[in-house]
Design a protein around this motif. Structure first.
Motif, PDB file in Angstrom:
ATOM      1  N   GLN A 103       0.808  -1.215   0.000  1.00  0.00           N
ATOM      2  CA  GLN A 103       0.000   0.000   0.000  1.00  0.00           C
ATOM      3  C   GLN A 103       0.844   1.269   0.000  1.00  0.00           C
ATOM      4  N   VAL A 104       2.031   1.224   0.581  1.00  0.00           N
ATOM      5  CA  VAL A 104       2.918   2.382   0.463  1.00  0.00           C
ATOM      6  C   VAL A 104       3.232   2.639  -1.009  1.00  0.00           C
ATOM      7  N   VAL A 105       3.508   1.566  -1.745  1.00  0.00           N
ATOM      8  CA  VAL A 105       3.801   1.708  -3.178  1.00  0.00           C
ATOM      9  C   VAL A 105       2.578   2.233  -3.923  1.00  0.00           C
ATOM     10  N   VAL A 106       1.399   1.666  -3.631  1.00  0.00           N
ATOM     11  CA  VAL A 106       0.181   2.094  -4.312  1.00  0.00           C
ATOM     12  C   VAL A 106      -0.119   3.560  -4.009  1.00  0.00           C
ATOM     13  N   ARG A 107      -0.042   3.951  -2.743  1.00  0.00           N
ATOM     14  CA  ARG A 107      -0.321   5.350  -2.383  1.00  0.00           C
ATOM     15  C   ARG A 107       0.630   6.295  -3.095  1.00  0.00           C
ATOM     16  N   ALA A 108       1.902   5.906  -3.133  1.00  0.00           N
ATOM     17  CA  ALA A 108       2.896   6.754  -3.783  1.00  0.00           C
ATOM     18  C   ALA A 108       2.597   6.896  -5.272  1.00  0.00           C
ATOM     19  N   LEU A 109       2.264   5.789  -5.933  1.00  0.00           N
ATOM     20  CA  LEU A 109       1.959   5.842  -7.365  1.00  0.00           C
ATOM     21  C   LEU A 109       0.760   6.742  -7.644  1.00  0.00           C
ATOM     22  N   LEU A 110      -0.291   6.609  -6.831  1.00  0.00           N
ATOM     23  CA  LEU A 110      -1.481   7.414  -7.047  1.00  0.00           C
ATOM     24  C   LEU A 110      -1.238   8.889  -6.740  1.00  0.00           C
ATOM     25  N   ALA A 111      -0.227   9.158  -5.909  1.00  0.00           N
ATOM     26  CA  ALA A 111       0.123  10.549  -5.612  1.00  0.00           C
ATOM     27  C   ALA A 111       1.045  11.150  -6.672  1.00  0.00           C
TER      28      ALA A 111
END
Length: 387
Positions: A103-111
């Motif tokens: 989820q850290v990776v997903v949040r970063a990508l979406l940001a």
């Protein structure tokens, strides 16, 4: 189609995972299964919209393979962004094969940008955290996600690691219960701690500081078992229809945890399966652990039930002592504190001092290992029944 991606804690492997996740989220690539080592993929047909398969740590029995859709992952990341106050840059210091790391990776990508990655191939090092933080762009909001053990090590390190930690707009702490004393210490040190509760089946943390994220529902069954619902709930378990039917129903997930709701704020009391029935009375180990960890001379504690011929089971405690402390000197005060707070049934009858509480997965106490240690202690270490 399911693609396994090996992540070893290096920035390079996380970059490969980030690219695969980006494709899975926008539907241009197959669903992704992050793993620490190569192994056979689980069988089963992926549902429509599947983006990630997370293999649980499997503390008992065989691991389950949780299917998360792109919609669930995105809903979780957007709700987190809203709760924390807006988009920002993320640092990954967790294993990327676990849902918190994913989820850290997903949040970063979406940001809008991949996460900065701390190299943890040789384990988590506070100095490495400080160096990785320094590589984040200055002026942007910064976020990271940690487990309690990492938070403790950064606080103990002081200096540059602590200064780096203070620079984050929010430090999500989950994966295991956060001791109230550790949380208070972090807040006193100027660290913006946000405690999280959730699991792979809810796309990670979905309750922050006891309050559900927007769109997430929290209800309790008659026995206090926590049920979580909303758009972050997983599609089920890959290749295990029976387990899926038992745990998922209409966008709701029946957890294995017990809780209490006070004006909409959730307090997690511990695992339902961990409850110790001793002499016909039920004791929640997590409650005993909170009392013990709050006592002078105790750095950490893990409480389990062990078989007993008289009581069926007895409460047993493994404790990590502070410097120059002796368990024999502390036992009477520890017993009194538990008895005063929780009643006689909750008082541990068996004790063991350990250097550290055994951990599994992303930082959860390994209660099976602790139970084995305490079961092996001699009867002379037990407190005589005094009911």
């Amino acid at each position: 189609m399911l693609r396994s991606v090996v992540v070893d804690g290096s920035p390079g492997s996380v970059a490969g995972l980030a690219a695969a996740l980006a494709a899975a989220l926008d539907g241009t690539g197959p669903a992704v299964r992050p793993v620490a080592v190569h192994g056979p993929d689980p069988g089963g047909e992926l549902p429509e919209g599947a983006a990630v398969v997370v293999s649980t740590s499997g503390s008992t029995g065989e691991p389950k393979h949780v299917v998360l859709t792109a919609a669930a992952l995105t809903a979780s990341a957007r709700a987190t962004e809203d709760r924390l106050g807006g988009p920002g840059r993320w640092l990954l210091a967790l294993p990327a094969e676990h849902v918190a790391g994913i989820q850290v990776v997903v949040r970063a990508l979406l940001a809008g940008a991949p996460p900065q990655v701390q190299d943890v191939r040789e384990g988590f090092r506070p100095e490495g955290f400080a160096r990785a933080t320094e590589r984040l762009p200055h002026g942007d909001r910064r976020y990271t996600s940690l487990v309690p053990t990492q938070l403790l090590r950064l606080l103990d390190a002081g200096g540059a690691p602590l200064e780096a930690l203070r620079g984050y707009a929010a430090v999500l702490v989950g994966g295991a219960a956060l001791d109230p004393a550790l949380r208070a210490r972090a807040l006193d040190a100027g660290v913006h701690v946000v405690t999280t509760y959730g699991m792979s089946e809810t796309a990670g943390g979905c309750v922050y500081d006891g309050v559900p994220l927007d769109g997430v529902s929290v209800t309790l069954e008659d026995d206090g078992r926590i049920v979580l619902g909303g758009p972050t709930v997983a599609a089920g378990y890959l290749g295990d229809a029976a387990a899926t039917a038992a745990a998922f129903d209409g966008g709701r997930f029946r957890t294995g945890d017990l809780g209490r709701l006070d004006d909409g704020r959730l307090t997690v009391l511990g695992r339902a399966d961990d409850v110790v029935v001793t002499g016909g009375e039920k004791v929640a180990p997590a409650a005993v652990e909170r009392v013990l960890a709050a006592q002078p001379g105790i750095a950490d504690a893990c409480v389990v039930g062990v078989p007993d011929e008289h009581w069926g089971a007895v409460v047993a405690a493994a404790v990590v002592l502070g410097p120059d402390e002796n368990l024999d000197d502390l036992r009477a005060s520890l017993r009194a504190a538990v008895r005063t707070t929780l009643g006689r049934a909750a008082v541990p009858r068996r004790w063991l001092a350990v250097d550290a509480v055994p951990l599994r997965g992303i930082g959860k106490p390994d209660r099976s290992a602790v139970a084995r240690l305490l079961s092996a202690t001699s009867s002379s270490k037990q407190t005589p029944p005094i009911r």
